[in-house]
Design a protein around this motif. Structure first.
Motif, PDB file in Angstrom:
ATOM      1  N   MET A 139       0.847  -1.183   0.000  1.00 50.09           N
ATOM      2  CA  MET A 139       0.000   0.000   0.000  1.00 50.09           C
ATOM      3  C   MET A 139       0.883   1.233   0.000  1.00 50.09           C
ATOM      4  O   MET A 139       1.906   1.285   0.678  1.00 50.09           O
ATOM      5  N   LYS A 140       0.488   2.305  -0.716  1.00 51.03           N
ATOM      6  CA  LYS A 140       1.330   3.470  -0.879  1.00 51.03           C
ATOM      7  C   LYS A 140       1.620   4.166   0.446  1.00 51.03           C
ATOM      8  O   LYS A 140       2.747   4.580   0.710  1.00 51.03           O
ATOM      9  N   VAL A 141       0.588   4.336   1.302  1.00 51.67           N
ATOM     10  CA  VAL A 141       0.776   5.027   2.578  1.00 51.67           C
ATOM     11  C   VAL A 141       1.825   4.316   3.417  1.00 51.67           C
ATOM     12  O   VAL A 141       2.707   4.951   4.006  1.00 51.67           O
ATOM     13  N   GLU A 142       1.758   2.988   3.479  1.00 53.07           N
ATOM     14  CA  GLU A 142       2.731   2.212   4.254  1.00 53.07           C
ATOM     15  C   GLU A 142       4.138   2.405   3.683  1.00 53.07           C
ATOM     16  O   GLU A 142       5.111   2.509   4.434  1.00 53.07           O
ATOM     17  N   ARG A 143       4.225   2.450   2.344  1.00 51.55           N
ATOM     18  CA  ARG A 143       5.538   2.628   1.716  1.00 51.55           C
ATOM     19  C   ARG A 143       6.110   4.015   2.030  1.00 51.55           C
ATOM     20  O   ARG A 143       7.305   4.156   2.305  1.00 51.55           O
ATOM     21  N   LEU A 144       5.270   5.051   1.988  1.00 57.76           N
ATOM     22  CA  LEU A 144       5.726   6.406   2.296  1.00 57.76           C
ATOM     23  C   LEU A 144       6.258   6.496   3.724  1.00 57.76           C
ATOM     24  O   LEU A 144       7.308   7.094   3.973  1.00 57.76           O
ATOM     25  N   ILE A 145       5.528   5.877   4.652  1.00 56.62           N
ATOM     26  CA  ILE A 145       5.975   5.889   6.048  1.00 56.62           C
ATOM     27  C   ILE A 145       7.312   5.169   6.185  1.00 56.62           C
ATOM     28  O   ILE A 145       8.234   5.639   6.871  1.00 56.62           O
ATOM     29  N   SER A 146       7.434   4.026   5.508  1.00 58.35           N
ATOM     30  CA  SER A 146       8.682   3.259   5.573  1.00 58.35           C
ATOM     31  C   SER A 146       9.841   4.051   4.982  1.00 58.35           C
ATOM     32  O   SER A 146      10.960   4.033   5.526  1.00 58.35           O
ATOM     33  N   ILE A 147       9.601   4.763   3.879  1.00 51.67           N
ATOM     34  CA  ILE A 147      10.666   5.574   3.266  1.00 51.67           C
ATOM     35  C   ILE A 147      11.097   6.674   4.226  1.00 51.67           C
ATOM     36  O   ILE A 147      12.300   6.945   4.393  1.00 51.67           O
ATOM     37  N   MET A 148      10.129   7.316   4.888  1.00 55.47           N
ATOM     38  CA  MET A 148      10.472   8.373   5.843  1.00 55.47           C
ATOM     39  C   MET A 148      11.332   7.835   6.984  1.00 55.47           C
ATOM     40  O   MET A 148      12.299   8.475   7.407  1.00 55.47           O
ATOM     41  N   ILE A 149      10.980   6.651   7.474  1.00 54.63           N
ATOM     42  CA  ILE A 149      11.757   6.053   8.566  1.00 54.63           C
ATOM     43  C   ILE A 149      13.168   5.731   8.103  1.00 54.63           C
ATOM     44  O   ILE A 149      14.149   5.962   8.821  1.00 54.63           O
ATOM     45  N   ILE A 150      13.295   5.211   6.874  1.00 56.43           N
ATOM     46  CA  ILE A 150      14.626   4.910   6.327  1.00 56.43           C
ATOM     47  C   ILE A 150      15.449   6.183   6.190  1.00 56.43           C
ATOM     48  O   ILE A 150      16.640   6.221   6.532  1.00 56.43           O
ATOM     49  N   LEU A 151      14.836   7.259   5.702  1.00 57.08           N
ATOM     50  CA  LEU A 151      15.561   8.525   5.532  1.00 57.08           C
ATOM     51  C   LEU A 151      15.979   9.118   6.876  1.00 57.08           C
ATOM     52  O   LEU A 151      17.029   9.755   6.981  1.00 57.08           O
ATOM     53  N   LEU A 152      15.158   8.904   7.903  1.00 56.05           N
ATOM     54  CA  LEU A 152      15.535   9.373   9.235  1.00 56.05           C
ATOM     55  C   LEU A 152      16.698   8.575   9.800  1.00 56.05           C
ATOM     56  O   LEU A 152      17.528   9.088  10.546  1.00 56.05           O
TER      57      LEU A 152
END
Length: 310
Positions: A1-14
């Protein structure tokens, strides 16, 4: 799901100083174009992600930036925590613990009790009451194989109990209707297959790696197909099995028949699976029609009786 992917990308970038678009695409198994769209979406919600080109380039969150607690609402945070907590009951590991810790760190102190209350309003426990004792360890092994792109080998029991040895490229772990499945490319069949975990034994992670190939995710929604295949039959059930019958159809198909029974328009396909569903209700269920279904039930009951008489 896109929302889950966006959250995961943000966590990776942090978590990382910088990561390439190609690396993100590989992690989430999507195209570079999709990753660029995701980064644009993250920028639009107020998180400044910048890109650098050349060797060692990639995406990174601008230095000294901290996520404003307003990025996620109370409902957002409680939903994320609920989803991660339910997953952690089945697949344990440092990654999930770290992710849960990071998400909790975004919760403002004055909102902590309210979000905890929201999170605890729902409990998604994916573990079974009894279940297969090997399942937990198998899930952990498959998780490792997925992350490290390693081959899995196991014995697989077919529909009628015949066992075959399989070596599989692992691509996806699926929870469908309370059952876990492994989607992988079977080197024995030279094709993608969906393997049910309860039929897997002697699971081993091989040292060999594989290069991921393009594949179509398995079809998991058969609603439209079943509608064309199913017919309605009439069954009379005792109220004691009502909750189990409701697993297969809705209450609108129930009509009271006296104080202790119901007549149900039951969705049915003429195959062993559906006949066995009816038999699972035991003497608390009677098939009233159509007549040929009733006759087939009677024939199968005679076959069962013959086993015990012999």
């Amino acid at each position: 799901m896109k929302v889950e992917r966006l959250i995961s990308i943000m966590i990776i970038l942090l978590d990382k100083e910088r990561i390439s678009a190609q690396k993100l695409a590989d992690i989430f198994e999507v195209s570079l174009r999709t990753i660029y769209r995701d980064i644009e979406a993250i920028n639009r919600i107020g998180i400044p992600v910048r890109s650098t080109s050349g060797v060692g380039g990639g995406f990174e969150i601008m230095p000294n930036y901290k996520i404003d607690s307003k990025v996620f609402s109370d409902v957002d945070l409680s939903t994320i925590l609920m989803a991660l907590s339910s997953l952690s009951t089945m697949i344990r590991g440092d990654e999930l613990i770290h992710t849960l810790t990071k998400i909790k760190s975004l919760i403002p102190a004055d909102k902590a009790k309210e979000i905890e209350l929201r999170t605890n309003q729902f409990c998604l426990d994916l573990t079974s009451w009894t279940g297969n004792r090997e399942r937990q360890s198998y899930l952990e092994m498959i998780k490792i194989a997925l992350q490290e792109k390693k081959l899995l080998s196991f014995e697989y029991a077919g529909r009628y109990g015949d066992k075959t040895e399989r070596t599989v490229e692992s691509y996806q772990l699926i929870l469908k209707s309370n059952h876990w499945y492994l989607q992988g490319y079977c080197l024995k069949r030279n094709d993608f297959r969906l393997f049910r975990l309860s039929r897997i034994s002697n699971l081993q992670i091989q040292m060999r790696f594989f290069i991921p190939r393009e594949y179509q995710k398995p079809q998991l929604d058969f609603t439209d197909i079943l509608k064309t295949m199913q017919t309605k039959i009439n069954i009379r059930i005792h109220k004691s099995v009502m909750d189990r019958v409701l697993d297969h159809c809705t209450y609108e198909y129930f009509s009271p028949d006296g104080e202790e029974h119901y007549i149900v328009d039951f969705p049915f396909i003429e195959n062993d699976y559906y006949y066995n569903i009816l038999f699972s209700f035991g003497d608390k269920c009677e098939c009233l029609g159509p007549l040929h279904i009733r006759a087939e039930m009677k024939r199968r009951i005679h076959d069962i009786v013959a086993i015990y008489e012999s």
